[in-house]
Write an enzyme that holds these catalytic residues in place. Structure first.
Site, mmCIF file in Angstrom:
data_model
loop_
_atom_site.group_PDB
_atom_site.id
_atom_site.type_symbol
_atom_site.label_atom_id
_atom_site.label_comp_id
_atom_site.label_asym_id
_atom_site.label_seq_id
_atom_site.Cartn_x
_atom_site.Cartn_y
_atom_site.Cartn_z
ATOM 1 N N SER A 97 0.849 -1.193 0.000
ATOM 2 C CA SER A 97 0.000 0.000 0.000
ATOM 3 C C SER A 97 0.886 1.246 0.000
ATOM 4 O O SER A 97 2.087 1.153 0.265
ATOM 5 C CB SER A 97 -0.852 -0.031 1.279
ATOM 6 O OG SER A 97 -1.338 1.253 1.614
ATOM 7 N N TYR A 156 -3.090 -0.367 10.063
ATOM 8 C CA TYR A 156 -2.991 -0.705 8.638
ATOM 9 C C TYR A 156 -1.583 -0.386 8.122
ATOM 10 O O TYR A 156 -0.953 -1.203 7.441
ATOM 11 C CB TYR A 156 -4.059 0.097 7.890
ATOM 12 C CG TYR A 156 -4.189 -0.163 6.410
ATOM 13 C CD1 TYR A 156 -4.892 -1.279 5.948
ATOM 14 C CD2 TYR A 156 -3.644 0.712 5.471
ATOM 15 C CE1 TYR A 156 -5.046 -1.499 4.577
ATOM 16 C CE2 TYR A 156 -3.794 0.500 4.109
ATOM 17 C CZ TYR A 156 -4.503 -0.614 3.667
ATOM 18 O OH TYR A 156 -4.648 -0.822 2.317
HETATM 19 C C1 GCO Z 1 -6.148 5.171 3.590
HETATM 20 C C2 GCO Z 1 -5.635 3.776 3.262
HETATM 21 C C3 GCO Z 1 -6.279 3.036 2.130
HETATM 22 C C4 GCO Z 1 -5.750 3.104 0.710
HETATM 23 C C5 GCO Z 1 -4.547 2.443 0.204
HETATM 24 C C6 GCO Z 1 -3.500 3.369 -0.322
HETATM 25 O O1 GCO Z 1 -5.505 6.141 3.243
HETATM 26 O O2 GCO Z 1 -7.188 5.263 4.249
HETATM 27 O O3 GCO Z 1 -4.325 3.812 3.070
HETATM 28 O O4 GCO Z 1 -7.556 3.437 2.076
HETATM 29 O O5 GCO Z 1 -6.671 2.462 -0.099
HETATM 30 O O6 GCO Z 1 -4.114 1.333 0.850
HETATM 31 O O7 GCO Z 1 -2.478 2.669 -0.907
#
Ligand code: GCO
Length: 266
Positions: free
Chosen positions: A147, A160
């Protein structure tokens, strides 16, 4: 081997976790289009049924499982069944993930644990389940879904980001530990993609663009949100022989976000 043969996945078995919809589904579609046999798993009977319909509509003969990827016994049983019915897994795409956005100082420990389990430990469990057979066959591809948060922090996504940062290092470690077996483990790092997962940050309850949408636009040289299909080509590349000497790499598919300081205020 010519260019077409290099990208062919003919005869390969690809397991894509969480591929009932969104990015996982698009990646599965991409792998199927170059010949792979698709196996997916998801977390409920309902989403499996909906996905089976969607795969059939796309002309893909996929096999679906309901499997909790954080449960090692369940994953091992699924991989055993895939091996017995279709053959060993040649390509594993660790796509299934979850997110919960809230300030870290308010995040209950259970939420933290759930996100770390789903977004990091499950990827370890799934890779561990397919590695012995890949080692024996001296061939295998593992693709982890990283991500922007594998590189950058932002408010409300502590667990996350910690998991996705960890997944980047798990990717490099699998590459380091099993590269000698001709196993390649790479990652795809999607930028901001218009999926169900990002709906809450893209649109308000009336479907109008949020301030976060404008913020992302100012950060993205491509000047648009990605679409799930933007991940197809990179996934085909990392699943195929075209990437046989690419290992431990994180391929960011972000419209240029990580290269860019951001648009200047006008
Ligand atoms: C956010 C999260 C995810 C994104 C993603 C970006 O900013 O809330 O990071 O929603 O989708 O993983 O790469």
């Amino acid at each position: 081997m010519n260019g077409f043969e290099m990208f062919s996945l003919e005869g390969k078995v690809a397991l894509v976790t969480g591929a009932s919809h969104g990015i996982g589904f698009a990646i599965a579609e991409g792998l199927a289009s170059t010949g792979a046999k698709i196996v997916f798993c998801c977390s409920s009977e309902g989403s499996k049924e909906r996905a089976m319909k969607a795969y059939a509509e796309a002309g893909i003969d996929a096999k679906g499982y309901v499997c909790d990827v954080t449960d090692e016994n369940a994953v091992n049983a699924m991989v055993k069944d895939i091996t017995e019915t279709l053959g060993p897994v040649d390509i594993l795409v660790n796509n299934a993930a979850t997110i919960k956005r809230m300030p870290m100082h308010e995040m209950p420990l259970e939420v933290w644990n759930k996100i770390i389990n789903t977004d990091l430990t499950a990827q370890f469990i799934c890779a561990k389940a397919v590695l012995p057979s890949m080692m024996e066959r001296k061939s295998g591809k593992i693709i982890n879904l990283c991500s922007m948060m594998s590189e950058l922090g932002r408010e409300t996504v502590a667990a996350y980001a910690a998991a996705k940062g960890g997944l980047k290092m798990l990717t490099r470690n699998i590459a380091s530990e099993y590269g000698a077996y001709n196993i390649q483990c790479n990652a795809i790092g999607p930028g901001y993609i218009a999926t169900e997962q990002t709906k809450a940050i893209r649109e308000d309850e009336n479907g109008n663009p949020t301030p976060f949408h404008h913020f992302i636009m100012s950060k993205t040289p491509a000047n648009r949100w990605g679409i799930a299909k933007d991940l197809m080509g990179p996934a085909i590349f990392l699943a195929s022989s075209a990437s046989d000497f690419v290992n431990g790499h994180i391929l960011y598919v972000d419209g240029g976000i990580l290269a860019y300081l951001g648009k200047q205020p006008q």
